[in-house]
Design a protein around this motif. Structure first.
Motif, PDB file in Angstrom:
ATOM      1  N   PRO A  56      -2.931   9.004  91.458  1.00  0.00           N
ATOM      2  CA  PRO A  56      -4.341   8.634  91.400  1.00  0.00           C
ATOM      3  C   PRO A  56      -4.816   8.364  89.972  1.00  0.00           C
ATOM      4  O   PRO A  56      -5.686   7.528  89.756  1.00  0.00           O
ATOM      5  N   ALA A  57      -4.207   9.050  89.004  1.00  0.00           N
ATOM      6  CA  ALA A  57      -4.667   8.904  87.620  1.00  0.00           C
ATOM      7  C   ALA A  57      -4.405   7.505  87.070  1.00  0.00           C
ATOM      8  O   ALA A  57      -5.074   7.075  86.147  1.00  0.00           O
ATOM      9  N   THR A  58      -3.410   6.807  87.638  1.00  0.00           N
ATOM     10  CA  THR A  58      -3.120   5.464  87.114  1.00  0.00           C
ATOM     11  C   THR A  58      -3.558   4.372  88.081  1.00  0.00           C
ATOM     12  O   THR A  58      -3.223   3.212  87.904  1.00  0.00           O
ATOM     13  N   THR A  59      -4.274   4.748  89.125  1.00  0.00           N
ATOM     14  CA  THR A  59      -4.749   3.734  90.075  1.00  0.00           C
ATOM     15  C   THR A  59      -6.155   3.305  89.715  1.00  0.00           C
ATOM     16  O   THR A  59      -7.021   4.145  89.455  1.00  0.00           O
ATOM     17  N   ILE A  60      -6.368   2.017  89.705  1.00  0.00           N
ATOM     18  CA  ILE A  60      -7.709   1.480  89.433  1.00  0.00           C
ATOM     19  C   ILE A  60      -8.193   0.694  90.648  1.00  0.00           C
ATOM     20  O   ILE A  60      -7.403   0.338  91.517  1.00  0.00           O
ATOM     21  N   ILE A  61      -9.487   0.453  90.698  1.00  0.00           N
ATOM     22  CA  ILE A  61     -10.037  -0.437  91.717  1.00  0.00           C
ATOM     23  C   ILE A  61     -10.454  -1.719  91.026  1.00  0.00           C
ATOM     24  O   ILE A  61     -11.196  -1.699  90.045  1.00  0.00           O
ATOM     25  N   SER A  62      -9.913  -2.819  91.521  1.00  0.00           N
ATOM     26  CA  SER A  62     -10.206  -4.130  90.951  1.00  0.00           C
ATOM     27  C   SER A  62     -11.026  -4.908  91.991  1.00  0.00           C
ATOM     28  O   SER A  62     -10.685  -4.905  93.165  1.00  0.00           O
ATOM     29  N   TYR A  63     -12.093  -5.545  91.556  1.00  0.00           N
ATOM     30  CA  TYR A  63     -12.947  -6.282  92.495  1.00  0.00           C
ATOM     31  C   TYR A  63     -12.670  -7.773  92.398  1.00  0.00           C
ATOM     32  O   TYR A  63     -12.468  -8.301  91.311  1.00  0.00           O
ATOM     33  N   MET A  64     -12.654  -8.439  93.540  1.00  0.00           N
ATOM     34  CA  MET A  64     -12.410  -9.893  93.583  1.00  0.00           C
ATOM     35  C   MET A  64     -13.399 -10.533  94.533  1.00  0.00           C
ATOM     36  O   MET A  64     -13.655  -9.991  95.612  1.00  0.00           O
ATOM     37  N   ASN A  65     -13.880 -11.700  94.178  1.00  0.00           N
ATOM     38  CA  ASN A  65     -14.797 -12.404  95.078  1.00  0.00           C
ATOM     39  C   ASN A  65     -14.055 -13.307  96.050  1.00  0.00           C
ATOM     40  O   ASN A  65     -13.027 -13.892  95.711  1.00  0.00           O
ATOM     41  N   CYS A  66     -14.623 -13.430  97.254  1.00  0.00           N
ATOM     42  CA  CYS A  66     -14.145 -14.440  98.194  1.00  0.00           C
ATOM     43  C   CYS A  66     -14.674 -15.800  97.752  1.00  0.00           C
ATOM     44  O   CYS A  66     -15.641 -15.887  96.997  1.00  0.00           O
ATOM     45  N   LYS A  67     -14.050 -16.853  98.252  1.00  0.00           N
ATOM     46  CA  LYS A  67     -14.592 -18.196  98.015  1.00  0.00           C
ATOM     47  C   LYS A  67     -15.876 -18.356  98.836  1.00  0.00           C
ATOM     48  O   LYS A  67     -16.102 -17.612  99.791  1.00  0.00           O
ATOM     49  N   PRO A  68     -16.706 -19.339  98.480  1.00  0.00           N
ATOM     50  CA  PRO A  68     -18.026 -19.447  99.118  1.00  0.00           C
ATOM     51  C   PRO A  68     -18.013 -19.539 100.650  1.00  0.00           C
ATOM     52  O   PRO A  68     -18.919 -19.046 101.296  1.00  0.00           O
TER      53      PRO A  68
END
Ligand SMILES: *[C@@H]1O[C@H](CO)[C@@H](O)[C@H](O)[C@H]1NC(C)=O
Ligand SMILES: *[C@@H]1O[C@H](CO)[C@@H](O)[C@H](O)[C@H]1NC(C)=O
Length: 217
Positions: A79-91
């Motif tokens: 867990p210490a090296t896990t990040i949450i990355s956010y990505m957008n969907c296409k329109p």
């Protein structure tokens, strides 16, 4: 935040057994033959991880247009090296959560942005069972995975009392209760008619989206 943390912990238990099965199935041929017969192999915007945390772990829909991707370093489930990355969907896409069943049955949660047109809501009668139209899919693979996700009017996933699907008008089990998502795997699928349904149990106005993936074997 509490819920996120709980989800994350739950995910780690999955990773231990399911880490090797994340690979996404090979794309199948897209073919739309008539309005009720849809392709069963939607793979549009897929989650990916940034270069500094390159190992994909799992993903969820943060909102109707945003993926939330769990990314780590190496195969360790730390867990210490896990990040949450956010990505957008296409329109023109919406985020759908599902378990990509490639090798095993249902393993790690995934979110994919799809251009599904299979959308329905309960606005006419918020306390009634609301079902999609009936759909058949064309699939190049024998098995398909079907998924539903429910969104509140603010574009966030919202739990409903029950979520289910029927195949040739017969109930598919299990029925999901108190969830915002639904996944099922249909083996030896051959254009059977699928209908997706939900019941909120509240008077909330919600919108549902459903789609299907061909599963490579
Ligand atoms: C479905 O939602 C639950 C929370 O209700 C979550 O724990 C689970 O990971 C989600 N499943 C998928 C396939 O994203
Ligand atoms: C579904 O219905 C079609 C058309 O009646 C039939 O050919 C098919 O065998 C049925 N499939 C299942 C799984 O019942």
């Amino acid at each position: 935040m509490k819920m996120l943390f709980a989800q994350l912990c739950k995910l780690y238990t999955f990773f231990l057994v399911a880490f090797a099965t994340i690979a996404v199935g090979a794309p199948l041929e897209n073919e739309i033959m008539n309005p009720n017969l849809k392709r069963a192999n939607i793979e549009l915007t897929l989650p990916y991880c940034p270069a500094d945390h390159p190992v994909y772990k799992a993903s969820l829909c943060n909102s109707i247009t945003e993926l939330m991707v769990y990314c780590g370093i190496g195969s360790a489930d730390d867990p210490a090296t896990t990040i949450i990355s956010y990505m957008n969907c296409k329109p023109d896409e919406v985020c759908v959560e599902h378990y990509h069943a490639v090798e095993s049955e249902l393993d790690v949660p995934h979110a994919t942005c799809t251009d599904t047109k299979n959308k329905w809501d309960n606005f006419d009668n918020p306390n009634a069972i609301a079902c999609s139209g009936k759909t058949s899919y064309i699939s190049g693979s024998k098995d398909i995975e079907i998924a539903i996700i429910i969104y509140a009017s603010d574009g966030k996933p919202i739990q409903v009392d029950s979520l289910y699907a029927t195949e040739n008008d017969s109930m598919l089990y299990p029925i999901n209760n108190n969830m915002h998502n639904y996944t099922n795997v249909l083996r030896n699928y051959n254009k059977e008619t699928i209908q997706y349904c939900f019941h909120t149990g509240t008077y909330a106005d919600v919108t549902a989206y459903a789609t299907a993936w061909g599963i490579s074997v």
